[in-house]
Structures are given as C-alpha cells and as structure tokens.
Design a protein around this motif. Sequence first.
Motif, PDB file in Angstrom:
ATOM      1  N   ALA A 220      25.205  27.252 -51.480  1.00 67.29           N
ATOM      2  CA  ALA A 220      26.717  27.009 -51.363  1.00 67.29           C
ATOM      3  C   ALA A 220      27.178  27.528 -52.648  1.00 67.29           C
ATOM      4  CB  ALA A 220      26.822  25.682 -51.698  1.00 67.29           C
TER       5      ALA A 220
ATOM      6  N   GLU B 236      25.362  27.251 -45.957  1.00 66.33           N
ATOM      7  CA  GLU B 236      25.749  27.296 -47.095  1.00 66.33           C
ATOM      8  C   GLU B 236      25.210  25.031 -47.316  1.00 66.33           C
ATOM      9  OE1 GLU B 236      30.350  24.541 -47.909  1.00 66.33           O
ATOM     10  OE2 GLU B 236      29.818  24.597 -46.406  1.00 66.33           O
ATOM     11  N   GLN B 237      24.776  24.553 -45.750  1.00 59.45           N
ATOM     12  CA  GLN B 237      23.541  23.742 -45.812  1.00 59.45           C
ATOM     13  C   GLN B 237      22.790  24.000 -45.254  1.00 59.45           C
ATOM     14  OE1 GLN B 237      23.393  22.785 -41.220  1.00 59.45           O
ATOM     15  NE2 GLN B 237      21.731  21.820 -41.351  1.00 59.45           N
ATOM     16  N   ILE B 238      22.016  24.632 -46.016  1.00 58.76           N
ATOM     17  CA  ILE B 238      20.144  24.874 -46.520  1.00 58.76           C
ATOM     18  C   ILE B 238      20.529  25.406 -48.419  1.00 58.76           C
ATOM     19  CG2 ILE B 238      19.796  25.560 -44.387  1.00 58.76           C
ATOM     20  CD1 ILE B 238      19.712  28.646 -44.834  1.00 58.76           C
TER      21      ILE B 238
ATOM     22  N   ARG C 103      27.827  18.563 -37.260  1.00 57.87           N
ATOM     23  CA  ARG C 103      26.617  17.744 -37.799  1.00 57.87           C
ATOM     24  C   ARG C 103      26.171  16.944 -36.741  1.00 57.87           C
ATOM     25  NH1 ARG C 103      26.811  21.618 -40.771  1.00 57.87           N
ATOM     26  NH2 ARG C 103      27.538  22.345 -42.395  1.00 57.87           N
TER      27      ARG C 103
ATOM     28  N   SER D 235      28.090  28.240 -42.340  1.00 59.55           N
ATOM     29  CA  SER D 235      27.800  26.450 -42.387  1.00 59.55           C
ATOM     30  C   SER D 235      26.571  26.585 -42.417  1.00 59.55           C
ATOM     31  CB  SER D 235      28.446  26.526 -41.245  1.00 59.55           C
ATOM     32  OG  SER D 235      28.092  25.073 -40.712  1.00 59.55           O
ATOM     33  N   LYS D 236      25.558  27.376 -42.068  1.00 57.26           N
ATOM     34  CA  LYS D 236      24.175  27.377 -42.462  1.00 57.26           C
ATOM     35  C   LYS D 236      24.174  27.508 -43.450  1.00 57.26           C
ATOM     36  CE  LYS D 236      22.513  26.227 -39.247  1.00 57.26           C
ATOM     37  NZ  LYS D 236      21.476  24.405 -38.610  1.00 57.26           N
TER      38      LYS D 236
ATOM     39  N   THR E  43      13.719  25.096 -47.029  1.00 57.25           N
ATOM     40  CA  THR E  43      12.977  23.592 -47.224  1.00 57.25           C
ATOM     41  C   THR E  43      12.333  23.172 -48.288  1.00 57.25           C
ATOM     42  OG1 THR E  43      11.940  23.824 -45.362  1.00 57.25           O
ATOM     43  CG2 THR E  43      14.246  23.489 -45.080  1.00 57.25           C
TER      44      THR E  43
ATOM     45  N   THR F  45      23.411  21.192 -33.522  1.00 58.40           N
ATOM     46  CA  THR F  45      23.298  21.625 -34.807  1.00 58.40           C
ATOM     47  C   THR F  45      22.855  23.125 -34.921  1.00 58.40           C
ATOM     48  OG1 THR F  45      21.019  20.517 -35.307  1.00 58.40           O
ATOM     49  CG2 THR F  45      22.932  19.470 -36.208  1.00 58.40           C
TER      50      THR F  45
END
Length: 326
Positions: free
Chosen positions: A255, A250-252, A285, A247-248, A153, A48
Amino acid sequence: MFGATVSGLSPAKATVKGGEVLQLPGAAERSSPEQGAAERPTLYHFPTSLPSQQVRLVLAEKGVEWHGTTVNIGPAHENLEPWYARLNSRMVVPTLEVEGRILTDVVEIVTHVDEHFDGPSLIPEDPDERAEVLHWVEVQAHFPMRELGYARTKGMVRWFQRWSLRQQRGRLRRLIRKNPGLRKVYEARRRELDALDRGIRHRVAMQELVDEVDVLLDEIEATLEEREWLAGPRYTLADAMWTAVLSKLEQIGFARSLSSHRRPQIAQWYARLRERPSWHAMIRRLSAWQALRFYGPAVAKTFLVFWVLKWMIVIGLGWLVAHLRG
C-alpha cells in the motif's frame, strides 16, 4: 490453447449445477435483444483469484452477461477434482466456456471477450497503440504474482499456505491412483507445485522478487507522467488487467508503494480505476460467510488435529513421568 475444445466434453457436461447468472453494470443497455441466456458464457472462477478478477473486470467493462460457477481453490481444492481437470488441464481458475469453446489462459480469455462481444473496444486497432496495450498486458502476465503472494505472508497465514500446499501435493498423489486416465495432467500439476515449493523456500530469490516490484512500479510511474491511462489517452485492456494487480499488491502489503507521497501518478491512476463501475462489481473480498464456507472446514480440521496431538503428548508425558516416579 485459444479456441480449443476439450475432447469429449460437451458444453452441457462442462457446466456444473449451482451456477449463478450475474448482471453487470450497463449490461442490459448494451446487450443485443436477441442475446439469449443460452448464449451467455460460463465463467468458472473464485472471488479473490487475481486472474478471475481480471476476467470479471473485462466482462464488466464490455457489459457481457455471464453464468458464474465458483470453484473453491481454497483448502477444499475443488480445482483438482477430475471434472475440473478434464475441463482445465492446468487446474487453475478462471476457465471460460463460450459457444462450445473452452478457454483457460487469462490473456486469451480477455482478448477473446474483447474481440467477440459488443461493447467498448479495449484493444485499439492502431498497430502502435495496440502494441503498447499488449506490452503492458504481457508484463503483468509474466510477473510471478503467485510467488510474490507467498513471499509477503507471515506468521499463521504463511504456515497455513505451506500446509495447504502440502495438502494439494498429497491429494494429487491419491488422485493419480484413483484416476489413471488423468495421470499426465495430475503429474504435471504436482511437478508445478514441487517447483513452487522449492521457489518460495529460496529466501534470497523471494527478496529479489519483492525488490522487482518497486522497479516495475517506478517504470509505471514514469510512464504515467506522460499520459492519463497506462497505454495511452483512453482506458484499455492494459488498465483493466492492472486494476486487479494493483488491488492484489495493496492487499499483500504494498500500500505504501502505491501511495501519493511515494508515487503520485500511480496513486491518481489507481484512484481513477477504483471509480469505475467495474471495480465495485468485480474486485471482491470474501465476506465472513464466504470465508467460513471456503476455509472454515479446513481450519477446524487443522486445529482439531493439533488439539488431539497436544493432549496425546500431554497425556503421554504425564504417563511417562508417573511411570518413572513409580
């Protein structure tokens, strides 16, 4: 440094056991018949890790076969081990070992791969087009994505990240005592983590960093109104590098910023990037087994400590109350 060789470290010593050989889409068709397994580059990476994903994407787009060795940058902190510190003095992933050379900077790695391996060229020869590609590569390279990840986070994830950061700093102090020959590189890493810790505690700066993402995405949206790909009429290294960044993001939690109603050009571009074979091969992932393997021991240890402390406090308070009543 690009093309530098680590002093005293031969390719045989740099390669650890347990590596895998990964066959990428189209590699069999594009690799030359005389390319033997011994000539395959070795990539030290983590599934990841954003820079690891970028390098894997470029390897996939070029159709390069490679040996892979996973370096657990999770709570195990394998990247701090002396063998890896000697391989990569910054103790980050990825590291590429190719023909006796050790490459540790992600931009230098992907540039080297594009220039020295067969497959479609990802950097145009035309000076103006090349400058455009390299501009977008540098933009993402200098954006503090690691700090942004900490800024986004919340809850237990944030606590666990901060706990892991403290664990790294403590482990570095122990490693300095046990490995005096690596004192300089370990101290440099500790100073870097100290600066990171101070930075992510600065709430105003972290919010400004989040705001900068929207500014940057607006610039990309405007650029894509005039072209199909980020740096011109065809897919280039700029698209490969930004695939992992999107992609990162979107992940954190970005989006919505990438959605069609907010930024339709980016949404269409991102959809095209996800349709490429390299996406399915290299944007990974963690599976349930990998998450348990990489993070399970540390999580279990952490909760065990809390459980012990909890009951020590409960028992201690019980004893104190009983003592006071008596």
